[in-house]
Design a protein around this motif. Structure first.
Motif, mmCIF file in Angstrom:
data_model
loop_
_atom_site.group_PDB
_atom_site.id
_atom_site.type_symbol
_atom_site.label_atom_id
_atom_site.label_comp_id
_atom_site.label_asym_id
_atom_site.label_seq_id
_atom_site.Cartn_x
_atom_site.Cartn_y
_atom_site.Cartn_z
ATOM 1 N N PRO A 171 -9.957 9.834 8.577
ATOM 2 C CA PRO A 171 -9.461 10.110 7.229
ATOM 3 C C PRO A 171 -8.165 9.355 6.953
ATOM 4 N N ALA A 172 -7.905 9.040 5.673
ATOM 5 C CA ALA A 172 -6.716 8.277 5.298
ATOM 6 C C ALA A 172 -5.440 9.079 5.497
ATOM 7 N N TYR A 173 -4.401 8.364 5.905
ATOM 8 C CA TYR A 173 -3.055 8.932 5.896
ATOM 9 C C TYR A 173 -2.429 8.613 4.553
ATOM 10 N N GLY A 174 -1.555 9.452 4.057
ATOM 11 C CA GLY A 174 -0.887 9.133 2.804
ATOM 12 C C GLY A 174 -0.097 10.300 2.284
ATOM 13 N N LEU A 175 0.326 10.163 1.030
ATOM 14 C CA LEU A 175 1.132 11.212 0.412
ATOM 15 C C LEU A 175 0.249 12.396 0.045
ATOM 16 N N PRO A 176 0.718 13.609 0.266
ATOM 17 C CA PRO A 176 -0.058 14.770 -0.155
ATOM 18 C C PRO A 176 -0.081 14.875 -1.679
ATOM 19 N N VAL A 177 -1.234 15.197 -2.237
ATOM 20 C CA VAL A 177 -1.373 15.323 -3.692
ATOM 21 C C VAL A 177 -0.496 16.473 -4.191
ATOM 22 N N GLY A 178 0.225 16.232 -5.279
ATOM 23 C CA GLY A 178 1.086 17.268 -5.820
ATOM 24 C C GLY A 178 2.426 17.328 -5.122
ATOM 25 N N GLY A 179 2.617 16.465 -4.126
ATOM 26 C CA GLY A 179 3.879 16.443 -3.388
ATOM 27 C C GLY A 179 4.915 15.593 -4.102
ATOM 28 N N ASP A 180 6.051 15.444 -3.467
ATOM 29 C CA ASP A 180 7.154 14.702 -4.043
ATOM 30 C C ASP A 180 7.446 13.538 -3.113
ATOM 31 N N LEU A 181 7.487 12.316 -3.675
ATOM 32 C CA LEU A 181 7.703 11.148 -2.829
ATOM 33 C C LEU A 181 8.972 11.262 -2.002
ATOM 34 N N GLU A 182 10.042 11.787 -2.629
ATOM 35 C CA GLU A 182 11.314 11.835 -1.908
ATOM 36 C C GLU A 182 11.312 12.800 -0.725
ATOM 37 N N TYR A 183 10.350 13.733 -0.704
ATOM 38 C CA TYR A 183 10.306 14.675 0.419
ATOM 39 C C TYR A 183 9.367 14.228 1.528
ATOM 40 N N ALA A 184 8.622 13.136 1.311
ATOM 41 C CA ALA A 184 7.696 12.659 2.335
ATOM 42 C C ALA A 184 8.495 12.098 3.505
ATOM 43 N N ASP A 185 8.059 12.389 4.745
ATOM 44 C CA ASP A 185 8.766 11.823 5.896
ATOM 45 C C ASP A 185 8.477 10.333 5.967
ATOM 46 N N GLU A 186 9.330 9.578 6.681
ATOM 47 C CA GLU A 186 9.237 8.120 6.642
ATOM 48 C C GLU A 186 7.945 7.589 7.248
ATOM 49 N N VAL A 187 7.404 8.280 8.260
ATOM 50 C CA VAL A 187 6.162 7.805 8.877
ATOM 51 C C VAL A 187 5.007 7.919 7.879
ATOM 52 N N THR A 188 4.920 9.079 7.207
ATOM 53 C CA THR A 188 3.861 9.282 6.212
ATOM 54 C C THR A 188 3.992 8.263 5.079
ATOM 55 N N LEU A 189 5.236 8.052 4.627
ATOM 56 C CA LEU A 189 5.483 7.116 3.534
ATOM 57 C C LEU A 189 5.080 5.696 3.930
ATOM 58 N N ALA A 190 5.434 5.307 5.145
ATOM 59 C CA ALA A 190 5.057 3.983 5.643
ATOM 60 C C ALA A 190 3.538 3.832 5.690
ATOM 61 N N ARG A 191 2.855 4.894 6.164
ATOM 62 C CA ARG A 191 1.394 4.857 6.235
ATOM 63 C C ARG A 191 0.780 4.800 4.838
ATOM 64 N N ALA A 192 1.407 5.504 3.889
ATOM 65 C CA ALA A 192 0.900 5.533 2.529
ATOM 66 C C ALA A 192 0.996 4.144 1.905
ATOM 67 N N LEU A 193 2.094 3.442 2.182
ATOM 68 C CA LEU A 193 2.290 2.074 1.678
ATOM 69 C C LEU A 193 1.277 1.140 2.310
ATOM 70 N N GLU A 194 1.147 1.258 3.617
ATOM 71 C CA GLU A 194 0.216 0.448 4.399
ATOM 72 C C GLU A 194 -1.210 0.582 3.849
ATOM 73 N N GLY A 195 -1.574 1.801 3.440
ATOM 74 C CA GLY A 195 -2.948 2.058 2.991
ATOM 75 C C GLY A 195 -3.095 1.965 1.481
ATOM 76 N N ARG A 196 -2.141 1.284 0.810
ATOM 77 C CA ARG A 196 -2.172 1.257 -0.651
ATOM 78 C C ARG A 196 -3.428 0.577 -1.181
ATOM 79 N N ARG A 197 -3.855 0.993 -2.386
ATOM 80 C CA ARG A 197 -5.120 0.486 -2.931
ATOM 81 C C ARG A 197 -4.910 -0.140 -4.302
ATOM 82 N N GLU A 198 -5.735 -1.118 -4.615
ATOM 83 C CA GLU A 198 -5.724 -1.778 -5.913
ATOM 84 C C GLU A 198 -6.095 -0.792 -7.022
ATOM 85 N N LEU A 199 -5.373 -0.848 -8.138
ATOM 86 C CA LEU A 199 -5.716 0.048 -9.264
ATOM 87 C C LEU A 199 -6.730 -0.610 -10.180
#
Lengths: 199, 199
Positions: A171-199
């Motif tokens: 399963p994908a790593y990333g930001l939790p839905v309904g969460g706040d970007l500023e509260y995401a830990d750096e590892v999760t945030l890095a993984r979320a960026l790494e797994g970014r998708r085209e809109l």
């Protein structure tokens, strides 16, 4: 001489043995039950007894059930070519709550953890490999926990599964839905960026 | 079609009916019990059943007990001329834990609360007055809770007790031992100053 009734102190003791329940909570629960109709207390007692008598493990996926094979493994409506590997029966419940997953499961009953002395033979890994060899499985989703032990277990399984030419995903790593970007830990945030998708 | 075994979901439901236990905690407790030996689950079931069968109220102090009169009321080692009035059996347990109080108790089973529709006749107040009239009681400690309802109940009782010429007292308000002055709320701090003592 005890000054609290024995049945009361005994129930407090038994409640205290449950995880996350200290002596104060145990007292609160016991005194709550002293105030409710006996039926409620007896229904809880009955449910506990039935748990020990009626719960079995499914012979295919090792999830807990009241029959074997369980209702998921026995269902013709599920996609038996997609197999989701999880650590615990609770994880099956969580995935079922999404109402999104239509495949079947395999419960390992733990994760590889050298610190706790849990090795691959302590888990239902042989049984998983048997299923992959004998059933027609197209994809294995390795949904072990997103922590150290879960990652190690997924990597270990991936190496075992590769020679069988079955697709293994995670399963994908990333930001939790309904969460706040500023509260995401750096590892999760890095993984979320790494797994970014085209809109 | 449910995908979780019925005995499991039933126990989760029963646990969820307890105060402070939501569906997540209820699942956690249930899945914990699936992993422990059956004896532990059955011991909890047994303790619950015994609670409904073996607990009685003491005919004198209305505390819960496994016999009536309770072990405190029946003890010749307790000072039967000092009577501590509390709201709930849990309060008796708390006071007993101090190992300081040697008198006996009277449990009201609540406090006067117009908001919740609880009046004096809903509490064991008549029974308290009977005891004060017929037993030799020198002091009544009104140890109801230090909140609005508890205060109101203590004041109500004080007025009833006064004509009987029995000494009525109330535990001291003040700073909690081991606490921090700066974290005390202003009402408690004001009461602590008001009740200050000569060194």
């Amino acid at each position: 001489m005890t000054t609290v009734a024995k049945p009361v102190s005994r129930l407090i003791d038994e409640f205290s043995r449950l995880p996350g329940i200290g002596p104060k909570t145990a007292s609160r629960l016991t005194f709550f039950l002293l105030r409710v109709p006996d039926e409620q207390t007896l229904a809880l007692a009955e449910a506990l007894r039935d748990l020990t008598e009626q719960v079995v493990y499914c012979e295919r996926c090792y999830n807990i059930s009241d029959r074997s094979p369980c209702s998921i493994c026995a269902s013709p409506e599920r996609d038996h070519s997609t197999l989701c590997v999880v650590e615990e029966p609770l994880d099956v419940m969580a995935l079922e709550r999404t109402h999104e997953y239509k495949g079947v499961y395999h419960v390992l009953h733990g994760a590889i953890s050298p610190v706790e002395g849990i090795g691959p033979t302590d888990l239902r890994i042989d049984e998983l490999m048997d299923r992959l060899r004998h059933d027609t499985v197209n994809e294995v989703i390795l949904a072990t926990n997103p922590n150290l032990e879960g990652e190690a277990t997924a990597m270990y399984l991936e190496r075992l599964i590769k020679p069988l030419e079955v697709r293994a995903t995670r399963p994908a790593y990333g930001l939790p839905v309904g969460g706040d970007l500023e509260y995401a830990d750096e590892v999760t945030l890095a993984r979320a960026l790494e797994g970014r998708r085209e809109l």
